[in-house]
Design a protein around this motif. Structure first.
Motif, short mmCIF file in Angstrom:
data_model
loop_
_atom_site.label_atom_id
_atom_site.label_comp_id
_atom_site.label_asym_id
_atom_site.label_seq_id
_atom_site.Cartn_x
_atom_site.Cartn_y
_atom_site.Cartn_z
N PRO A 186 0.81 -1.22 0.00
CA PRO A 186 0.00 0.00 0.00
C PRO A 186 0.85 1.27 0.00
N ASN A 187 2.08 1.20 0.45
CA ASN A 187 2.95 2.38 0.45
C ASN A 187 3.33 2.80 -0.97
N ASN A 188 3.40 1.82 -1.90
CA ASN A 188 3.72 2.16 -3.28
C ASN A 188 2.63 3.04 -3.89
N GLU A 189 1.39 2.80 -3.55
CA GLU A 189 0.29 3.61 -4.07
C GLU A 189 0.29 4.99 -3.41
N LEU A 190 0.77 5.07 -2.19
CA LEU A 190 0.78 6.32 -1.45
C LEU A 190 1.80 7.30 -2.04
N GLN A 191 2.89 6.79 -2.56
CA GLN A 191 3.95 7.67 -3.07
C GLN A 191 3.48 8.59 -4.20
N PRO A 192 2.83 8.09 -5.24
CA PRO A 192 2.38 9.01 -6.30
C PRO A 192 1.38 10.04 -5.78
N LEU B 265 1.25 11.20 -2.75
CA LEU B 265 2.01 12.11 -1.91
C LEU B 265 2.75 13.14 -2.75
N SER B 266 3.36 12.71 -3.83
CA SER B 266 4.09 13.66 -4.69
C SER B 266 3.12 14.63 -5.35
N ASP B 267 1.95 14.17 -5.76
CA ASP B 267 0.96 15.07 -6.34
C ASP B 267 0.49 16.09 -5.30
N THR B 268 0.28 15.63 -4.08
CA THR B 268 -0.17 16.52 -3.02
C THR B 268 0.89 17.57 -2.71
N ILE B 269 2.15 17.14 -2.61
CA ILE B 269 3.23 18.08 -2.34
C ILE B 269 3.38 19.07 -3.49
N GLY B 270 3.25 18.61 -4.71
CA GLY B 270 3.31 19.50 -5.87
C GLY B 270 2.18 20.53 -5.84
N PHE B 271 0.99 20.07 -5.47
CA PHE B 271 -0.15 20.98 -5.38
C PHE B 271 0.08 22.02 -4.28
N ILE B 272 0.56 21.58 -3.12
CA ILE B 272 0.83 22.50 -2.01
C ILE B 272 1.90 23.51 -2.42
N GLY B 273 2.91 23.06 -3.12
CA GLY B 273 3.94 23.97 -3.61
C GLY B 273 3.37 25.01 -4.56
N SER B 274 2.49 24.58 -5.46
CA SER B 274 1.85 25.52 -6.39
C SER B 274 1.00 26.55 -5.64
N VAL B 275 0.28 26.09 -4.62
CA VAL B 275 -0.54 26.99 -3.83
C VAL B 275 0.35 28.03 -3.13
N ILE B 276 1.46 27.58 -2.56
CA ILE B 276 2.38 28.50 -1.86
C ILE B 276 2.94 29.53 -2.84
N VAL B 277 3.34 29.09 -4.03
CA VAL B 277 3.87 30.01 -5.04
C VAL B 277 2.80 31.02 -5.44
N THR B 278 1.57 30.54 -5.62
CA THR B 278 0.46 31.43 -5.99
C THR B 278 0.22 32.47 -4.91
N PHE B 279 0.23 32.05 -3.65
CA PHE B 279 0.06 33.00 -2.54
C PHE B 279 1.21 34.01 -2.54
N GLY B 280 2.41 33.55 -2.87
CA GLY B 280 3.55 34.46 -2.95
C GLY B 280 3.33 35.53 -4.01
N TYR B 281 2.82 35.13 -5.17
CA TYR B 281 2.52 36.11 -6.23
C TYR B 281 1.44 37.09 -5.79
#
Length: 84
Positions: A6-12, A14-30
């Motif tokens: 089940p951890n193998n399914e969690l990794q993709p 997790l990376s999508d979630t972290i990417g989304f959070i990063g995009s949100v942070i960058v957007t707030f920065g702008y």
């Protein structure tokens, strides 16, 4: 057969979630940067308006001083004529 981890399914996910959070942070920065620039422009416009108002007040004061000087010069000329 190897059981699915089940951890193998969690990794993709997790990376999508972290990417989304990063995009949100960058957007707030702008957004914050844009707000900061808007505030700076507003302050610059306010300072320009204050300078303009101060210039008008200074012009008015100079006109008053000139008017008083003209009056004094006229009075002095009148006194000179009376003295003669």
């Amino acid at each position: 057969m190897i059981p699915e981890d089940p951890n193998n399914e969690l990794q993709p996910n997790l990376s999508d979630t972290i990417g989304f959070i990063g995009s949100v942070i960058v957007t707030f920065g702008y957004i914050i940067g844009t707000l900061g620039e808007g505030i700076a422009l507003s302050e610059a416009a306010r300072a320009e308006q204050k300078d303009k108002q101060a210039g008008l007040e200074q012009q008015q004061q100079m006109k008053q001083i000139q008017s008083k000087l003209d009056y004094l010069v006229h009075e002095m000329e009148t006194l000179k004529k009376k003295k003669r």
